[in-house]
Design a protein around this motif. Structure first.
Motif, PDB file in Angstrom:
ATOM      1  N   GLY A  16       0.806  -1.209   0.000  1.00 58.73           N
ATOM      2  CA  GLY A  16       0.000   0.000   0.000  1.00 58.73           C
ATOM      3  C   GLY A  16       0.843   1.265   0.000  1.00 58.73           C
ATOM      4  N   SER A  17       0.156   2.380   0.192  1.00 55.24           N
ATOM      5  CA  SER A  17       0.799   3.696   0.129  1.00 55.24           C
ATOM      6  C   SER A  17       0.351   4.582   1.278  1.00 55.24           C
ATOM      7  CB  SER A  17       0.451   4.395  -1.189  1.00 55.24           C
ATOM      8  OG  SER A  17       0.903   3.667  -2.297  1.00 55.24           O
ATOM      9  N   ARG A  19       1.169   8.944   2.546  1.00 47.91           N
ATOM     10  CA  ARG A  19       1.855  10.200   2.264  1.00 47.91           C
ATOM     11  C   ARG A  19       2.027  10.971   3.567  1.00 47.91           C
ATOM     12  NH1 ARG A  19      -0.027  15.780  -0.571  1.00 47.91           N
ATOM     13  NH2 ARG A  19       1.889  16.263  -1.708  1.00 47.91           N
ATOM     14  N   ARG A  66      10.790   3.416  -4.274  1.00 49.15           N
ATOM     15  CA  ARG A  66       9.471   3.250  -3.644  1.00 49.15           C
ATOM     16  C   ARG A  66       8.991   4.538  -2.986  1.00 49.15           C
ATOM     17  NH1 ARG A  66       8.933   0.075   0.602  1.00 49.15           N
ATOM     18  NH2 ARG A  66      11.095   0.295   1.340  1.00 49.15           N
ATOM     19  N   PHE A  67       9.911   5.307  -2.437  1.00 51.32           N
ATOM     20  CA  PHE A  67       9.566   6.553  -1.743  1.00 51.32           C
ATOM     21  C   PHE A  67       9.971   7.749  -2.599  1.00 51.32           C
ATOM     22  CE2 PHE A  67       9.873   4.955   2.949  1.00 51.32           C
ATOM     23  CZ  PHE A  67       8.998   3.919   2.641  1.00 51.32           C
ATOM     24  N   THR A  68       9.193   8.826  -2.491  1.00 51.54           N
ATOM     25  CA  THR A  68       9.517  10.065  -3.178  1.00 51.54           C
ATOM     26  C   THR A  68       9.397  11.229  -2.208  1.00 51.54           C
ATOM     27  OG1 THR A  68       8.649   9.196  -5.271  1.00 51.54           O
ATOM     28  CG2 THR A  68       8.950  11.579  -5.104  1.00 51.54           C
ATOM     29  N   GLN A  81       6.089  10.619  -0.115  1.00 50.90           N
ATOM     30  CA  GLN A  81       5.146   9.675  -0.710  1.00 50.90           C
ATOM     31  C   GLN A  81       5.764   8.296  -0.622  1.00 50.90           C
ATOM     32  OE1 GLN A  81       1.972  10.156  -2.039  1.00 50.90           O
ATOM     33  NE2 GLN A  81       1.928   7.917  -2.113  1.00 50.90           N
ATOM     34  N   MET A  82       5.080   7.395   0.065  1.00 51.60           N
ATOM     35  CA  MET A  82       5.599   6.057   0.288  1.00 51.60           C
ATOM     36  C   MET A  82       4.704   5.052  -0.426  1.00 51.60           C
ATOM     37  SD  MET A  82       6.642   6.335   4.322  1.00 51.60           S
ATOM     38  CE  MET A  82       4.951   6.367   4.857  1.00 51.60           C
ATOM     39  N   ASN A  83       5.252   4.395  -1.416  1.00 51.07           N
ATOM     40  CA  ASN A  83       4.530   3.383  -2.181  1.00 51.07           C
ATOM     41  C   ASN A  83       5.167   2.014  -1.967  1.00 51.07           C
ATOM     42  OD1 ASN A  83       2.921   5.451  -3.279  1.00 51.07           O
ATOM     43  ND2 ASN A  83       4.323   5.736  -4.997  1.00 51.07           N
ATOM     44  N   SER A  84       4.445   0.993  -2.363  1.00 49.96           N
ATOM     45  CA  SER A  84       4.948  -0.384  -2.235  1.00 49.96           C
ATOM     46  C   SER A  84       5.505  -0.631  -0.842  1.00 49.96           C
ATOM     47  CB  SER A  84       6.019  -0.648  -3.299  1.00 49.96           C
ATOM     48  OG  SER A  84       5.509  -0.438  -4.585  1.00 49.96           O
ATOM     49  N   LEU A  85       4.741  -0.263   0.136  1.00 51.17           N
ATOM     50  CA  LEU A  85       5.199  -0.363   1.520  1.00 51.17           C
ATOM     51  C   LEU A  85       5.462  -1.807   1.919  1.00 51.17           C
ATOM     52  CD1 LEU A  85       2.883   2.322   3.112  1.00 51.17           C
ATOM     53  CD2 LEU A  85       5.377   2.305   3.256  1.00 51.17           C
TER      54      LEU A  85
END
Length: 118
Positions: A16-17, A19, A66-68, A81-85
């Motif tokens: 999941g993601s 922010r 994964r993070f931006t 922004q944290m994706n593919s946690l």
């Protein structure tokens, strides 16, 4: 007086993601590099990502891709922004602005808890 307030943490499932946001005050935000850090119980605080005044970014290998990290100088706010946690991303996340030789300029805030379930 420098103040850093982190928000946006919570519970997410693996993959999941989330922010995170960091509202800064008390210093000239636009002229400093700012960073996200994280810490788990019993461990040292870890540098996660940094963004320079002109937008140059650097990431820990563990979050690269994964993070931006981003910033809005008009709002004195930075984001993560944290994706593919992953479950190993579980930690308390903090923001601060790093000194070039190590350490940070600001006080540590309360942080925001991120919990990733498998």
């Amino acid at each position: 007086q420098v103040q850093l307030v982190e928000t946006g943490g919570g519970l997410a499932q693996a993959g999941g993601s989330l922010r995170l946001s960091c509202a800064a005050s008390g210093f000239t935000f636009s002229t400093f590099a700012v960073s996200w850090y994280r810490q788990t119980p019993g461990e040292l605080r870890e540098l996660v990502a940094t963004i320079g005044p002109r937008g140059t970014t650097n990431y820990a290998d563990s979050v690269k891709g994964r993070f931006t990290i981003s910033r809005d100088n008009a709002k004195n706010t930075m984001y993560l922004q944290m994706n593919s946690l992953k479950p190993e991303d579980t930690a308390v996340y903090y923001c601060n602005f790093p000194r070039p030789g190590g350490g940070t300029y600001g006080p540590w805030g309360q942080g925001t808890q991120v919990t990733v379930s498998s």
